[in-house]
Enzyme design. Sequence first.
Site, PDB file in Angstrom:
ATOM      1  N   CYS A  81       0.835  -1.211   0.000  1.00  0.00           N
ATOM      2  CA  CYS A  81       0.000   0.000   0.000  1.00  0.00           C
ATOM      3  C   CYS A  81       0.873   1.265   0.000  1.00  0.00           C
ATOM      4  O   CYS A  81       1.478   1.567  -1.021  1.00  0.00           O
ATOM      5  CB  CYS A  81      -0.987  -0.054   1.155  1.00  0.00           C
ATOM      6  N   HIS A 176      -3.047  -5.247   1.914  1.00  0.00           N
ATOM      7  CA  HIS A 176      -2.316  -5.395   3.178  1.00  0.00           C
ATOM      8  C   HIS A 176      -2.226  -6.851   3.611  1.00  0.00           C
ATOM      9  O   HIS A 176      -2.992  -7.281   4.482  1.00  0.00           O
ATOM     10  CB  HIS A 176      -3.032  -4.608   4.289  1.00  0.00           C
ATOM     11  N   GLU A 178      -0.286  -8.135   5.577  1.00  0.00           N
ATOM     12  CA  GLU A 178       0.085  -8.228   7.005  1.00  0.00           C
ATOM     13  C   GLU A 178      -1.136  -8.233   7.926  1.00  0.00           C
ATOM     14  O   GLU A 178      -1.024  -8.517   9.108  1.00  0.00           O
ATOM     15  CB  GLU A 178       1.053  -7.090   7.383  1.00  0.00           C
TER      16      GLU A 178
END
Length: 195
Positions: A81, A176, A178
Amino acid sequence: MPGPVVGVLALQGAVGLHSHALTRLGVEHLEVRNARDLAAVDALIFPGGESTAMSKLLTINALFEPVAARLEAGMPAFGTCAGMILLAANVIDGRADQRSFGAIDIDVRRNAFGRQIDSFEADLDVIGLPEAPVHAVFIRAPIVERVGPGVEILAAVDNGWPVACRQGNVMVTSFHPELEPDLRMHELFVRQVAA
Ligand code: GLN
């Protein structure tokens, strides 16, 4: 032989989540805040957050040039991002003083998915991860408006916009990974670092 040390750029943004993903993968890692930290890592993750703030903090912390030099020398990098924005060749709708590393030959438009909807989720077929789709969370995500000839598109959303790209050992996602328990995107990157 010890494995590679993966750095997480720790000036702003979703630093801890990337560190946590690397811990879960059993990969040695270090949060990078200055040039000394940078010298101790073999690869660098650029997290999500706010690319304008990160650009400013890279300059204030005298880290922009050292990071640029490492990228130039071929350091593997993974940007998610805002991290994708930082690694891009050109940033559209950025702040006038916003800098990017040009480590991957793509043009990105900031916040472009966010015009109508701030965030959305999608299941993506990712090249190199054939077992199952990757569930992707997009938050005020950039759109990749141009992809250079040397860039491989690893995944795209239904309407065709690329959302994961790779050029050499630089990988970027507009989502994302993560935020998800699925660690395969990080694994894909770490495999590249170890190669
Ligand atoms: N819109 C942010 C930027 O321009 C990126 C958002 C994110 O990283 N979730 O930096």
